[in-house]
Design a protein around this motif. Structure first.
Motif, PDB file in Angstrom:
ATOM      1  N   ARG A 246       0.586  -1.574   0.076  1.00 39.60           N
ATOM      2  CA  ARG A 246      -0.044   0.066  -0.019  1.00 39.60           C
ATOM      3  C   ARG A 246       0.868   1.235   0.535  1.00 39.60           C
ATOM      4  NH1 ARG A 246      -2.400   3.021   4.358  1.00 39.60           N
ATOM      5  NH2 ARG A 246      -4.610   3.935   3.621  1.00 39.60           N
ATOM      6  N   ILE A 247       0.553   2.717  -0.710  1.00 36.77           N
ATOM      7  CA  ILE A 247       1.681   3.487  -1.304  1.00 36.77           C
ATOM      8  C   ILE A 247       0.685   4.431  -0.266  1.00 36.77           C
ATOM      9  CG2 ILE A 247       1.924   5.498  -2.899  1.00 36.77           C
ATOM     10  CD1 ILE A 247       3.915   2.585  -3.744  1.00 36.77           C
ATOM     11  N   THR A 248       0.925   5.333   0.582  1.00 36.01           N
ATOM     12  CA  THR A 248       0.040   6.596   0.362  1.00 36.01           C
ATOM     13  C   THR A 248       0.540   8.050   0.213  1.00 36.01           C
ATOM     14  OG1 THR A 248      -0.694   5.461   2.543  1.00 36.01           O
ATOM     15  CG2 THR A 248      -1.145   7.762   2.637  1.00 36.01           C
ATOM     16  N   TYR A 249       0.514   8.496  -0.639  1.00 41.44           N
ATOM     17  CA  TYR A 249       1.126   9.900  -1.251  1.00 41.44           C
ATOM     18  C   TYR A 249       1.297  10.745  -0.550  1.00 41.44           C
ATOM     19  CZ  TYR A 249       2.728  13.129  -5.029  1.00 41.44           C
ATOM     20  OH  TYR A 249       4.412  13.300  -5.077  1.00 41.44           O
ATOM     21  N   GLU A 250       0.123  10.882  -0.451  1.00 50.51           N
ATOM     22  CA  GLU A 250      -0.894  11.942   0.456  1.00 50.51           C
ATOM     23  C   GLU A 250      -1.632  11.526   1.271  1.00 50.51           C
ATOM     24  OE1 GLU A 250      -1.463  15.853  -1.807  1.00 50.51           O
ATOM     25  OE2 GLU A 250       1.039  15.655  -2.186  1.00 50.51           O
ATOM     26  N   ALA A 251      -2.322  11.856   2.101  1.00 52.77           N
ATOM     27  CA  ALA A 251      -3.216  11.766   3.781  1.00 52.77           C
ATOM     28  C   ALA A 251      -3.949  11.136   2.320  1.00 52.77           C
ATOM     29  CB  ALA A 251      -3.757  12.283   4.179  1.00 52.77           C
ATOM     30  N   ASP A 252      -4.701  11.719   1.426  1.00 54.73           N
ATOM     31  CA  ASP A 252      -5.876  11.471   0.927  1.00 54.73           C
ATOM     32  C   ASP A 252      -5.388  10.848  -1.428  1.00 54.73           C
ATOM     33  OD1 ASP A 252      -4.711  13.906  -0.087  1.00 54.73           O
ATOM     34  OD2 ASP A 252      -7.037  14.917  -0.758  1.00 54.73           O
ATOM     35  N   LYS A 253      -4.562  10.562  -0.711  1.00 59.03           N
ATOM     36  CA  LYS A 253      -3.712  10.184  -2.087  1.00 59.03           C
ATOM     37  C   LYS A 253      -2.988   8.586  -1.594  1.00 59.03           C
ATOM     38  CE  LYS A 253      -3.525  14.855  -4.309  1.00 59.03           C
ATOM     39  NZ  LYS A 253      -2.172  15.509  -4.918  1.00 59.03           N
ATOM     40  N   ILE A 254      -3.723   8.002  -2.010  1.00 59.31           N
ATOM     41  CA  ILE A 254      -3.630   6.333  -1.286  1.00 59.31           C
ATOM     42  C   ILE A 254      -4.072   5.600  -2.336  1.00 59.31           C
ATOM     43  CG2 ILE A 254      -3.958   4.450   0.184  1.00 59.31           C
ATOM     44  CD1 ILE A 254      -5.356   6.723   2.005  1.00 59.31           C
ATOM     45  N   VAL A 271       5.271   7.019  -9.451  1.00 55.65           N
ATOM     46  CA  VAL A 271       6.850   7.200  -9.817  1.00 55.65           C
ATOM     47  C   VAL A 271       7.523   7.791  -9.053  1.00 55.65           C
ATOM     48  CG1 VAL A 271       6.444   5.818 -12.263  1.00 55.65           C
ATOM     49  CG2 VAL A 271       6.257   8.699 -11.579  1.00 55.65           C
ATOM     50  N   ARG A 272       6.462   8.805  -8.659  1.00 55.42           N
ATOM     51  CA  ARG A 272       7.376  10.497  -7.726  1.00 55.42           C
ATOM     52  C   ARG A 272       7.093   9.422  -5.935  1.00 55.42           C
ATOM     53  NH1 ARG A 272       4.995  16.040  -8.659  1.00 55.42           N
ATOM     54  NH2 ARG A 272       7.132  15.945  -7.614  1.00 55.42           N
ATOM     55  N   PHE A 273       6.835   8.933  -5.416  1.00 54.45           N
ATOM     56  CA  PHE A 273       6.624   8.523  -4.130  1.00 54.45           C
ATOM     57  C   PHE A 273       7.913   7.712  -3.874  1.00 54.45           C
ATOM     58  CE2 PHE A 273       6.108   5.376  -0.709  1.00 54.45           C
ATOM     59  CZ  PHE A 273       5.395   6.400   0.307  1.00 54.45           C
ATOM     60  N   ARG A 274       8.663   8.176  -2.647  1.00 55.41           N
ATOM     61  CA  ARG A 274       9.973   7.669  -2.095  1.00 55.41           C
ATOM     62  C   ARG A 274       9.625   7.455  -0.556  1.00 55.41           C
ATOM     63  NH1 ARG A 274      14.405  11.115  -1.215  1.00 55.41           N
ATOM     64  NH2 ARG A 274      13.554  14.100  -1.770  1.00 55.41           N
ATOM     65  N   HIS A 275       9.102   8.229   0.321  1.00 53.85           N
ATOM     66  CA  HIS A 275       9.496   8.445   1.350  1.00 53.85           C
ATOM     67  C   HIS A 275       8.774   7.710   2.067  1.00 53.85           C
ATOM     68  CE1 HIS A 275      11.182  13.445   1.359  1.00 53.85           C
ATOM     69  NE2 HIS A 275      10.166  13.607   0.399  1.00 53.85           N
ATOM     70  N   GLY A 276       8.377   6.837   1.622  1.00 54.44           N
ATOM     71  CA  GLY A 276       8.492   5.454   2.231  1.00 54.44           C
ATOM     72  C   GLY A 276       8.794   4.420   2.755  1.00 54.44           C
TER      73      GLY A 276
END
Length: 433
Positions: A246-254, A271-276
């Protein structure tokens, strides 16, 4: 007076029309004057068809007559040749003005190319891509961040046109390149906008850095802005993909784990997510492999008509910048659809490890220190099929962490097959918090 019958035996009067059977000429001799038949719909159809065929033949002849001056740039040489209208549209590079053309090594300079001596002199890949090295074609792909200044996705696609395979080299955006990148960060992704080489275009600056560090000759480039990822994915009706976590890009973008079809916006998140990711940017690099495998499978499942329609939208809307001509795009698409499978595509990441760089101004930067020896071995094994091996001194790679002091070698062998990635059988999967 009774009319004289002038018909001869066996003469079918229906084959010829006459006017005024009672007409008398000189000496009171009666004769017949042939009259033109009235045109029938069939006659008109034949005339129109003949005219159309003639026009088409004339157009074809004109389109194939070399009447247009077309300039091509190879190295520092500009060549002007006369080409036909048809050839002009095939050779046309509608998006090249966005970034410009590349300065390329002269393919006739065999000493510079360092080709293997045992190559078959009759080797022919059957494609006229104007490649630097016969048998292979190498494309640089840059994916820019939201500012349009930093290249956060840096991939080198090398097509082996003879073997029918493709190898992809991923260059981590944080790769330490002090002689090329911005002095403030020394990261590879800053070369495009703030690199140290002057007097060249931004895209050429990146190409030069790759050629001098990795000894790979770039034939062409494709640059994609962050905002246009969504447009391109939506234009092909999404990307079917299986997300391992599961990826949570932002609170409302899952994005939930499992099978799904990413739309354009969701693809951009992924493709941009990395902080998790526990591995930070390297985790994103690995995730991008999953997206790449899914995107390529989508492309292979598309028909030629669908592919061409998608490319027309991309060109029309200028969603990419590239020096590829329409003809080259078509040839590469044909090669990929007819000869490539996900099983024949391998992905590699430049070997190295995370490190900390201190610029000297009191700040510090988290960078990726390349392992030079392992990188040279990788390049010789997979990215120089028609060239002699290179030695470490031929590469300008600078190691922040010198050999003998490595803290980790887990990224020295990251080879993966796209088929395995697509099926979820990857041993080098991403790690998440």
């Amino acid at each position: 007076m009774k009319k004289k019958d002038f018909r001869k035996d066996g003469y079918d009067r229906r084959q010829e029309s006459y006017i005024n059977d009672d007409y008398y000429g000189r000496n009171n001799e009666r004769y017949y004057v042939p009259q033109k038949r009235k045109s029938t719909p069939k006659d008109l159809a034949i005339i129109v068809t003949s005219i159309l065929i003639s026009v088409v033949l004339i157009v074809i002849m004109v389109c194939n007559v070399p009447i247009i001056n077309f300039e091509t740039v190879k190295g520092s040489t500009i060549t002007t040749q006369q080409v036909s209208v048809l050839k002009y549209w095939k050779m046309k590079q509608p998006l090249v003005e966005l970034e410009g053309t590349l300065s390329k090594v002269d393919s006739a300079d065999l000493s510079a190319l360092n080709l293997k001596s045992d190559l078959d002199s009759d080797m022919d890949d059957g494609l006229d891509l104007d490649q630097t090295i016969e048998g292979q074609y190498t494309v640089l792909f840059l994916g820019m961040d939201e500012s349009g200044e930093l290249s956060d996705v840096d991939w080198v696609f090398q097509f082996d046109l003879i073997a029918g395979t493709m190898n992809i080299l991923q260059i981590p955006r944080d790769s330490f390149m002090p002689d090329y990148a911005s002095p403030s960060t020394c990261k590879f992704n800053s070369i495009y906008h703030s690199g140290q080489e002057t007097g060249v275009t931004p895209i050429q600056r990146v190409v030069n850095a790759i050629e001098e560090n990795f000894c790979i000759y770039i034939d062409c480039y494709v640059k994609l802005n962050c905002d246009d990822i969504a447009n391109i994915v939506d234009s092909i009706d999404g990307i079917p993909i299986t997300l391992p976590e599961r990826i949570t890009y932002e609170a409302d973008k899952i994005l939930p784990a499992g099978e799904q079809v990413l739309n354009g916006e969701q693809a951009e998140w992924f493709v941009r997510f990395r902080h998790g990711y526990a591995e930070g940017d390297i985790g994103r690099v690995k995730a991008q492999r999953i997206f790449l495998a899914a995107a390529m499978q989508k492309m292979l499942d598309m028909s030629q008509t669908e592919l061409l329609s998608a490319m027309q939208k991309i060109y029309k809307n200028q969603w990419i910048a590239t020096d590829l001509s329409l003809e080259q795009i078509s040839m590469l698409a044909d090669f990929a659809s007819q000869r490539l499978t996900t099983d024949s595509v391998n992905v590699f990441m430049v070997p190295g490890e995370g490190a900390t760089y201190y610029p000297g101004d009191g700040s510090q930067q988290s960078v990726y220190s390349i392992h030079k020896g392992a990188t040279i071995d990788l390049l010789n094994t997979y990215f120089r099929p028609y060239q002699n091996e290179i030695y470490p001194e031929e590469s300008t790679i600078v190691e922040l962490v010198p050999e003998g002091e490595y803290q980790a070698t887990v990224y020295d062998d990251t080879k993966e097959n796209l088929e395995d990635i697509h099926k979820g059988d990857s041993d080098d999967g991403q790690q998440m918090d």
